[in-house]
Structure formats: structure tokens, C-alpha cells
Design a protein around this motif. Structure first.
Motif, PDB file in Angstrom:
ATOM      1  N   ASP A   7       0.915  -1.110   0.000  1.00  0.00           N
ATOM      2  CA  ASP A   7      -0.071   0.043   0.138  1.00  0.00           C
ATOM      3  C   ASP A   7       0.934   1.214  -0.154  1.00  0.00           C
ATOM      4  O   ASP A   7       2.046   1.142   0.667  1.00  0.00           O
ATOM      5  N   ASP A   8       0.506   2.338  -0.700  1.00  0.00           N
ATOM      6  CA  ASP A   8       1.384   3.449  -0.701  1.00  0.00           C
ATOM      7  C   ASP A   8       1.161   4.315   0.276  1.00  0.00           C
ATOM      8  O   ASP A   8       1.928   5.332   0.604  1.00  0.00           O
ATOM      9  N   SER A   9       0.183   4.072   1.215  1.00  0.00           N
ATOM     10  CA  SER A   9      -0.225   4.952   2.458  1.00  0.00           C
ATOM     11  C   SER A   9       0.504   4.149   3.596  1.00  0.00           C
ATOM     12  O   SER A   9      -0.082   2.906   3.915  1.00  0.00           O
ATOM     13  N   MET A  12      -2.202   3.187   6.226  1.00  0.00           N
ATOM     14  CA  MET A  12      -2.997   1.981   5.831  1.00  0.00           C
ATOM     15  C   MET A  12      -2.116   0.590   6.081  1.00  0.00           C
ATOM     16  O   MET A  12      -2.910  -0.208   6.528  1.00  0.00           O
TER      17      MET A  12
END
Lengths: 120, 175
Positions: A7-9, A12
Motif C-alpha cells: 500500500d502506498d499509504s 493504511m
């Protein structure tokens, strides 16, 4: 088991791990990648038993990652966790070889149900 | 402020700005309750939005074949930090770097946009593309609202953490 979270976050990635623990999946090892490309590049060294990936990410999406893995004959079980969980996307995910697609927001109960039988 | 006109939203013949902002508010309320354990509620109706005193927030573009629009969450820095800490499971006084604040707010808005997308008819939803969340603070907030585009907002508050988030839906007519 070793679980790769893609995930790029950062937020998250943390929340997926936290929710998995809340769902009862403890004593697992986690590794992370910030997009599909990073996951693909590290797949041999990280050697995960399961991959949980976002769909929309810069550079390489989760769907592109799944297709790249399958085209290389890498059949690590794969699940999506995404904000855009339309019925059409769920079908595309299953057709491409994913085990499930969890829509955000999600609860520990939803995650437990999706991972039941997938992660011991 | 005056009440939002019940005119159709560009690209969404069946949704008025009032309905779209209300749907956005409902999505945020659902996410806050499900993932943050925070009870938020709407305070007042959807209104045309002109407030220039915003401190920080995030916005995300949503485009379809018929047009585009923009959804944003704004609030006080204190309120945004509170909601981000709750999202990240951090203590109230834990340090929260700006990058992590922006990331958390962006992810919350990303989920709001995803829920919103699932609320539109399936045939239309598959043509809707979500952009990447963009964090705004200080003068960037002023610039965001000073493009002469119509904006609508609704205040949502959570008494437990004294959070006040303003939702802005910004209409962008395709030319």
C-alpha cells in the motif's frame, strides 16, 4: 506465516496490521512494500506466504502486480484491500486470481471472514 | 450562506449538490464509526460554502466521462490531528509528523471517495476515476476555494474529541 502488505499509504499499512491482530491473526510476520513494483522487486527476498494489496497505487497497481506475479508462475495467495470495491472490480479481482476483495472501510470481523481458511 | 440550489451535479443527472454532500457526510460518519470508533454527526444543512478561514485539509478529484468534481475535508489543525491520531491508533499527545497527518487524512478521504463511488449507479461508477488525495494547509486552502467555482459544505462534529470537520463539494463544470 509471512504476510506482505502492499500500500502506498503508511497509515493504511499500519491499520491493516492492527486490524489483522484484532481479527485474531497474531504471531505472523509482516513485511511491506509501497507499490506493486516494489513488491515485485522484493518478492524473492521477502518470500511472503500471502499478499494483501491496495488496488490504486502509483507506478504499479495491485492488479498489475497480481497479473505480473501470475504471468511469472508465482501463485502466492493474494487479496485486495481497496477503497473502490464495486461489484465489477470484485469480479475483475476474482477473475485475475485474487482470493477476495475487501472494501474500505472494513472491520476486524470483515477481515477475519475474508482470511478464514487463507491464513492459519 | 444560502442554501444549496437543487440543480443537477455535472455528470450526475440524478444527484444534486445537496444529495452529494449529504452522501459524503454519511460516508465520513460511517468510516469514523467503523474504523475510528468516533461518533460524528451532521450539524446543520448543506450550504454554499464561502469560508476562507480554513487551516488544513485534503481534497481529491473524481472524474467521469461526463465531468469532474472534487471532494474535500477541511478542519482546524487540532481537529485534523485528533481524527488522524484516532485513525492511526495513536495516543492523544503522541507526536504526529506532517507527513503522517497528510497520509492519514488522505487515506480517510480516499475511503470517503470510495464509499461515495459505490453509492452511484454501477453503470456510472465504473467510469469514475479517483485521483490521489492532496494535502492543503495555510494559503493553499484559500487558493483552493478562490477559483470562482461553486462549493458546498456541511459541518460534522464529534463531541467526544471536539472534532469539527467541514466537507466541501466543489463543482467543476466541464467545458
Amino acid at each position: 506465516m509471512k504476510i506482505l502488505i502492499v500500500d502506498d499509504s503508511l497509515a493504511m499499512r499500519k491499520i491493516v496490521q492492527r486490524t489483522m491482530r484484532q481479527a485474531g491473526f497474531i504471531n505472523h510476520d509482516f513485511c511491506e512494500a509501497i507499490n506493486g513494483r516494489a513488491a515485485l522487486e522484493s518478492i524473492e527476498s521477502s518470500a511472503p506466504d500471502f499478499i494483501l494489496a491496495d488496488w490504486n497505487m502509483p507506478e504499479m497497481s495491485g492488479m498489475e502486480l497480481l497479473k505480473a506475479l501470475r504471468s511469472k508462475g508465482i501463485n502466492i495467495p493474494f487479496g485486495f484491500i481497496t477503497s473502490e470495491g464495486t461489484d465489477e472490480m470484485k469480479q475483475r479481482a476474482l477473475d485475475a486470481g485474487a482470493s477476495f476483495l475487501i472494501s474500505k472501510p472494513f472491520t476486524a470481523e470483515v477481515m477475519a471472514e475474508a482470511l478464514k481458511g487463507q491464513i492459519r | 450562506m444560502s442554501a444549496a440550489q437543487p440543480s443537477p451535479v455535472s455528470g450526475h443527472q440524478e444527484l444534486t449538490p445537496d444529495q452529494l454532500v449529504n452522501a459524503t457526510s454519511d460516508a465520513l460518519t460511517e468510516i469514523a464509526k467503523m474504523m475510528l470508533g468516533i461518533n460524528l454527526e451532521k450539524r446543520g444543512p448543506v450550504e454554499e460554502f464561502h469560508n476562507q478561514d480554513l487551516e488544513c485539509g485534503v481534497c481529491i478529484g473524481m472524474t467521469s466521462t461526463k465531468g469532474s468534481w472534487n471532494v474535500a475535508l477541511f478542519g482546524s489543525e487540532k481537529g485534523n490531528q485528533a481524527i488522524s491520531r484516532a485513525f492511526l491508533g495513536m495516543a492523544d499527545d503522541a507526536p504526529l509528523p506532517k507527513e503522517e497527518l497528510a497520509d492519514a487524512l488522505g487515506e480517510i478521504l480516499n475511503m470517503v471517495a470510495g464509499v461515495l463511488k459505490r453509492k452511484v449507479p454501477a453503470e456510472e461508477a465504473k467510469h469514475i476515476q479517483l485521483g490521489l488525495p492532496m494535502y492543503l494547509s495555510g494559503t493553499d486552502c484559500f487558493k483552493y476555494l478562490s477559483k470562482g467555482l461553486r462549493a458546498y459544505g456541511q459541518t460534522i462534529a464529534g463531541s467526544e474529541l471536539d472534532i469539527e470537520v467541514i466537507l466541501v463539494w466543489k463543482e467543476e463544470h466541464s467545458t
